[in-house]
Write a protein that holds these residues in place. Structure first.
Motif, mmCIF file in Angstrom:
data_model
loop_
_atom_site.group_PDB
_atom_site.id
_atom_site.type_symbol
_atom_site.label_atom_id
_atom_site.label_comp_id
_atom_site.label_asym_id
_atom_site.label_seq_id
_atom_site.Cartn_x
_atom_site.Cartn_y
_atom_site.Cartn_z
ATOM 1 N N THR B 41 0.833 -1.208 0.000
ATOM 2 C CA THR B 41 0.000 0.000 0.000
ATOM 3 C C THR B 41 0.863 1.252 0.000
ATOM 4 O O THR B 41 0.610 2.199 -0.750
ATOM 5 C CB THR B 41 -0.934 -0.027 1.221
ATOM 6 O OG1 THR B 41 -1.620 -1.288 1.247
ATOM 7 C CG2 THR B 41 -1.953 1.087 1.161
ATOM 8 N N ARG D 130 -13.816 -11.484 2.413
ATOM 9 C CA ARG D 130 -13.217 -10.619 1.404
ATOM 10 C C ARG D 130 -13.043 -11.322 0.066
ATOM 11 O O ARG D 130 -13.029 -12.546 -0.014
ATOM 12 C CB ARG D 130 -11.857 -10.124 1.911
ATOM 13 C CG ARG D 130 -11.943 -9.281 3.183
ATOM 14 C CD ARG D 130 -11.628 -7.830 2.918
ATOM 15 N NE ARG D 130 -10.290 -7.685 2.446
ATOM 16 C CZ ARG D 130 -9.218 -7.487 3.221
ATOM 17 N NH1 ARG D 130 -9.372 -7.397 4.522
ATOM 18 N NH2 ARG D 130 -8.034 -7.367 2.699
ATOM 19 N N GLY D 138 0.867 -11.749 0.265
ATOM 20 C CA GLY D 138 1.018 -12.876 1.173
ATOM 21 C C GLY D 138 -0.323 -13.472 1.577
ATOM 22 O O GLY D 138 -0.447 -14.687 1.746
ATOM 23 N N GLU D 139 -1.309 -12.615 1.707
ATOM 24 C CA GLU D 139 -2.644 -13.115 2.066
ATOM 25 C C GLU D 139 -3.188 -14.024 0.970
ATOM 26 O O GLU D 139 -3.746 -15.091 1.238
ATOM 27 C CB GLU D 139 -3.583 -11.925 2.322
ATOM 28 C CG GLU D 139 -3.302 -11.223 3.654
ATOM 29 C CD GLU D 139 -3.914 -9.818 3.769
ATOM 30 O OE1 GLU D 139 -3.841 -9.236 4.854
ATOM 31 O OE2 GLU D 139 -4.453 -9.308 2.757
#
Ligand code: ATP
Ligand code: ATP
Ligand code: MOO
Ligand code: MG
Ligand code: MG
Lengths: 232, 366, 249, 366, 232
Positions: B41, D130, D138-139
């Motif tokens: 981000t 989500r 990484g998620e």
């Protein structure tokens, strides 16, 4: 072959090819632009533009032709303007047949291109931006090459539709041999008189043959593009 | 301060809140943090791919984003090279087309010699005519790196660029980045999970956690701070020794003069007298009260215990003064007790020379 | 080749005569061409379409010199709007309305029989094919005839309306509808259908094909062409295609 | 042999030629090799996503691909879990939808408790609603791992599953994979660039280079073979000690009995008596002729020098016999000379207990 | 409003809606199937099928209507079959109008869906395969949800075209008030008689209004789908 179709019929074939070719070619740039606006733009009149583009699909072709006649005809506002300013006459000319075919095919072309644009990953466009490409440059160097299959699909739909368009054309530019008598008009002419079915059928065969050729060519071209993209 | 990248950001993505104020000075700033900490981000905001809810971003004094003053320079005018976490190669262009994209669209970009150099380093010579769809994962990543490097950027953003690469390839790319950093003198923001990977490159380190900045500072300070051990991960803790190349030996070793004496490393490719930085992982340091004999460790430095910091576990991190440098040693509490370590005590640090990984040796950033 | 070959048709030849003719006149126009040429006339071109389409185009300034309509109403409108030259207007030909059947063995309905009852009987569950009864002349005439015969209320719900006479003919020829009402000229050329009755002239307004010169066209050439259309040679062509001579007005 | 995965492949992709004959036995087979070596290609063939030009693939004796006999079981009937190198999450499904996909389409798949366990381990609890587009790198990778694990596969293919993850997260995931391997007893093919990452898990190692198999065998053999050092990369060389948990100490350490004596490690979460494997990187081993005093290293094992192997560089790899186990030590040639090391010589290996990374300790695969 | 359009006109509006609705709905499954075959299939008759699908675009609508009449009419082979086996009569029924509209709109629907299918990353389908999904299951659980925007685009094109289709419909099922007199047929009728323009215009307005509503609804739905996919 020369014997199989009369000279007037060959004229109709040639005219239809010419009309379909120019209708497709000339509507590509605005088609791409409008598709891009609809796919990516976020301006207030978006839905209105979208509706406008679809109009020729919704209206019976005769109505579209009639509206074209009122607008672009000899006495129509746009017609007079075009004639006085650019020296372009559309009414009862093959150029008018081009306009009619282009307008009738426009929603098909725009939809095809728009779907392709929507399928382009904006992340690639972002990446191009970080490499120094401005939005127009990104469009030309990234978006456009990626949507070529959609542009091709749109062009072929447009061409096919232009080859088949009848209602709007005959209403707008009438059915004048050598000038506005396209294949569909010629077919109609034969169907209107007793015993004309055979001749009509011959013209249908020609029309189908041409369109199938264009279709096949586009398929092969698309397959080649896909193969190249896959790296083979 | 006008040099480097000033970053002040407030942004909300669903439940995730980012609030970061930091400066990435000239040189390489390593951005660490666990998965989901907000690293990408931040980098997106710097690149102009994200308009933050509020914030200001400036590179070398030039404001790129300033929500208060409604400044937002579009990405293509920011002149930065971005290696994305997920490649983003142009599928319709060959490898060569991808590499030369920036030059094609800007008319600028690296010269021909540079192209050959990058292609050689990244091992892309045989792939130039190929399309990205046919590349392996690591090959794609290498092309993405090359593409960013060849865009002649004034700021380089690298989001885990080497994650998909094997160590041998990393060892080829890191010296190149180092040369780039020193020669081009551009700020680099480098996101990584591996301290070892960037300790060599980095001038500063910023550690993110849950969208907040928990540590930020020069690499030597952050890495030798025992309290950073938790933020960086146990295996990654370590310190930086700075020194100068003293001698190249015939047996392939190089002596380095550090403030507390000499250390010996496998050959360092730098002329005698050049300043270099050596990262020494805390886990590679043993402590001994006497200098042992007949042992394979070549590097034994006199040190003073400065601080001991234990966690919940069986280990303690010992901060050591070694001349003007600091070292970290991670040992068991049992050993610390056996050696009766206490602040102020003098002892010896044994460093296996071979445990100083090649790429932990870097030329010092100016 | 495609683009250059049609350069011939680049634009309307200033002197060339353009005839806007109802589509059903297509054959006639084709056979008239050599005759006109033999008389020393220059080649003319014919635009064939529905009368309403042509009329609207002429209203909008189409480059027509002569208009041959299959529909008096549209000619009336053009005359009222001053788009045609009223003095040049005349009726080119007449036609008759016939009842056709698909069944080749269908017995003809003798002039004395009750036409309405016969239609009703022979139709059975089937549909009666006609052109649009409110819009297309053949349909309008047919509806008038059925009304005169008193058959309209009973038949109205069973009528399949096509957008032109040829389509109505096709419905019968393909067997879709057992009966249809078309012009005699159309029935003549379709071997798959059989004329089983003619509607008496008094049951509907006379079927006329008005013709006139268009204002602003090539007046002289148009006049010559109109004269040619009234010549015996032209009349012969019309007759050959099943049209009747138009009675003097 | 009917157990495990038999792989025989010949395939050509443009210029790239793959020719591999190997067996991945029950347990975890680590597939190593540089970028572009052909690892993903092998895994694709096993998954049935690639029809090789020629070859045969069998899992536990069941033939999945056999070009000679024209056998080709489609991927969905192979019952395997595949963690792709590039994620491949379903963008139209939530994280939960992705995780439960296999259960939804097959009616089989892991039970509810397992779901919670995997979600917890991978830290996906807060992300379930989500869409993948909103996840960090990484998620995404964690969701991909979870999706494969929850498909109740009889064969697990993992292509660099942990490359995008930080060490702390790796340390949470590896023990889970280990339990899975032992409890479910399924073959796992695990592609990685990091020996440390898989040494703990792997039963066998296969090393690919340019499409050819250069080494293949049990992990202890391959890793303790000095000639494999080059194939694996210098930093990755090391050996495996096998032993049993002897005692858990109060200070958080655990004693392990190995064939040559005892070693002490940070707490190992295994009951007393359980067999475990400890990886010891070659670079973490020092050699001494005398047992040093007053030193922080807790583990000193008597060893016999078996072989020395030098490369072009300043280092040598020393193969050591330690009871019935083998160890590798990587030291400088200078030290070897100073200690006058020679085959047959007895000396002492010093191993810093803390340098045995947590995840280098694994329960021994059956 | 009741006064604005006569009862017959309201009937035409209702009928057109019904025809367009069913034409769109019924052509969706074959449209998706054919699009899938054309996008992913590699069978010998592929180009033939592709040509066939495009025929209604190429042929003048009257010809298509005529061919429908010959095939699906009471005496046509398919018509007889449908009647005898399924009791479905198309000739002169509104069901026939549905068929005509569906056939005319089919190429547009297929192209839109096909472009969407071609934009789906086969890697996702492969991934679904490794998770145990057979090809049909992959299609339903992965491909179909991903192409929904394209399916929607195809449906809306199809609906718009069905609202506007005239030539093939009137030729095939003629113009029977309350049964096959759709809006375009009614409009055409008004345009044939002098002075019918006003009435035609009223119907055009209704037709445009309906189609624009459908268009707008589809755009909003697509935007919502896009937002959901982006995770908002
Ligand atoms: N279609 C293709 N045409 C030509 N070469 C190809 C094609 N597909 C793959 N290759 C080559 O095959 C080799 C093996 O690819 P593979 O993906 O198996 O590598 P890998 O070992 O997984 O590498 P990495 O670690 O980088 O992911 C690579 O060099 C790649 O460039
Ligand atoms: N649109 C969104 N809605 C909600 N949360 C989001 C959205 N986009 C990103 N996030 C969250 O923001 C956090 C920061 O994401 P970011 O990509 O910056 O992480 P990162 O530090 O780069 O992690 P990684 O190392 O895994 O790539 C993550 O937890 C992510 O889930
Ligand atoms: O839009 Mo049409 O009915 O194919 O000419
Ligand atoms: Mg990230
Ligand atoms: Mg790979």
């Amino acid at each position: 072959m020369e014997d199989w179709l009369g000279p007037e019929e060959w004229q109709a074939v040639a005219l239809s090819l010419r009309v379909a070719f120019w209708a497709t070619l000339l509507s590509l740039p605005p088609g791409i632009a409008v598709a891009y606006l609809l796919a990516r733009g976020r301006f207030p009149g978006r839905h209105l533009l979208n509706g406008l583009v679809h109009l020729p699909l919704i209206l019976p072709p005769v109505v579209t032709g009639y509206l074209l006649l009122l607008t672009f005809g000899t006495h129509g506002p746009a017609g007079a303007l075009l004639r006085d300013w650019f020296g372009v006459v559309l009414a009862f000319r093959w150029t008018g047949a081009v306009l009619a075919a282009a307008i009738m095919a426009f929603p098909l072309m725009v939809r095809a291109i728009r779907l392709s644009i929507e399928a382009v990953d904006p992340k690639l466009e972002q990446a191009a931006g970080t490499l120094g490409a401005s939005r127009p440059v990104v469009f030309v160097t990234v978006t456009l090459p990626l949507i070529l299959p959609g542009v091709l699909a749109g062009a072929v739909l447009s061409f096919a539709k232009a080859m088949g368009e009848f209602g709007a054309t005959i209403t707008f530019v009438s059915n004048i041999p050598g000038e506005t008598r396209t294949l569909p008009s010629a077919i109609y002419t034969f169907l209107q008189v007793p015993g004309g079915e055979d001749a009509a059928l011959r013209l249908v065969a020609v029309s189908v043959g041409i369109a199938m050729g264009a279709l096949l060519a586009s398929e092969l071209l698309a397959a080649r593009m896909a193969r190249r993209a896959a790296g083979a | 301060m006008n040099d480097g990248v000033e970053i002040a950001l407030r942004h909300t993505h669903g439940d995730f809140r980012l609030a970061v104020d930091m400066t990435a000075p000239r040189g390489v700033t390593a951005l660490f943090g666990r998965s989901g900490a907000g690293k990408t981000t931040v980098v997106h905001a710097v690149a102009g791919l994200l308009r933050p809810d509020a914030g200001r971003i400036a590179v070398n004094g030039e404001v790129l984003t300033d929500t208060a003053r409604r400044v937002f320079v579009p990405p293509h005018r920011r002149r930065l090279g971005y290696v994305f976490q997920e490649g983003r190669l142009f599928p319709h262009l060959s490898v060569r087309g991808n590499l030369l994209y920036a030059r094609r669209v800007t008319g600028k970009g690296a010269a021909g010699g540079e192209f050959d150099r990058v292609v050689g380093m990244l091992g892309l010579g045989g792939l130039l005519a190929r399309r990205p769809a046919t590349l392996s994962g690591g090959e794609k990543q290498r092309v993405a790196i090359g593409r960013a490097l060849l865009s002649a950027p004034r700021l380089l953003l690298m989001d885990e660029p080497l994650a998909a690469l094997d160590d041998a390839r990393k060892a080829e790319i890191l010296p190149y980045l180092e040369r780039l950093r020193d020669a081009a003198d551009i700020p680099v923001i480098y996101v990584s999970h591996s301290v070892a990977e960037v300790a060599r490159l980095a001038t500063s380190v910023a550690v993110l956690s849950d969208g907040r900045l928990v540590r930020c500072g020069p690499v030597a300070d952050v890495l030798s701070d025992p309290s950073a051990v938790r933020a960086l991960g146990v295996r990654e803790a370590g310190a930086i020794l700075t020194g100068r190349v003293a001698e190249h030996h015939d047996d392939g070793l190089t002596s380095i003069t550090v403030s507390a004496g000499q250390v010996i490393l496998p050959r360092v490719d730098a002329p005698i007298g050049s300043a270099i930085r050596v990262r020494i992982a805390a886990q590679d340091v043993m402590l001994a009260r006497e200098v042992p004999n007949q042992i394979s460790a070549l590097n034994i430095l006199p040190v003073e215990v400065l601080a001991l910091r234990g966690g919940g576990g069986p280990g303690v991190v010992v901060q050591l003064g070694s001349g003007t440098d600091r070292l970290l040693a991670r040992i068991t509490r049992r050993s610390a007790d056996a050696l009766a370590l206490a602040p102020g005590m003098h002892c010896h640090a044994l460093i296996k020379s071979m445990s100083v990984a090649r790429w932990d040796v870097g030329q010092q950033a100016r | 080749g495609v683009l250059s070959s049609s350069a011939v048709a680049q634009s309307a030849d200033a002197a060339q005569l353009t005839v806007f003719a109802a589509a059903s006149m297509g054959d006639v126009m084709r056979d008239l061409a050599p005759l006109w040429k033999a008389q020393g006339g220059d080649a003319f071109r014919t635009s064939l379409a529905g009368s309403s389409v042509l009329a609207r185009q002429i209203q909008q300034g189409a480059p027509a010199d002569v208009f041959i309509s299959a529909n008096a109403a549209w000619m009336d409108l053009l005359e009222r709007d001053g788009v045609i030259l009223p003095d040049t207007r005349s009726d080119l030909a007449a036609n008759t309305l016939v009842l056709i059947a698909r069944d080749p063995k269908a017995a003809p309905i003798a002039p004395g029989q009750d036409l309405a009852a016969q239609i009703d009987k022979r139709l059975g569950n089937g549909r009666l094919a006609m052109a649009l009864v409110d819009a297309v002349p053949a349909g309008i005439y047919g509806k008038a005839a059925l009304e005169t015969l008193g058959a309209w209320p009973g038949l109205a719900p069973r009528i399949a309306q096509a957008d032109n006479v040829r389509a109505a003919l096709a419905l019968v020829a393909s067997g879709e509808a057992p009966l249809g009402i078309v012009y005699a000229t159309d029935a003549l050329a379709e071997p798959r259908v059989r004329v089983i009755a003619s509607f008496p002239p008094g049951t509907h307004p006379p079927i006329r094909y008005p013709v006139a010169a268009v204002a602003g066209g090539h007046d002289a050439a148009a006049g010559a062409f109109l004269a040619f259309l009234r010549s015996p040679g032209a009349a012969g062509v019309l007759r050959a295609h099943g049209f009747l001579p138009a009675p003097e007005r």
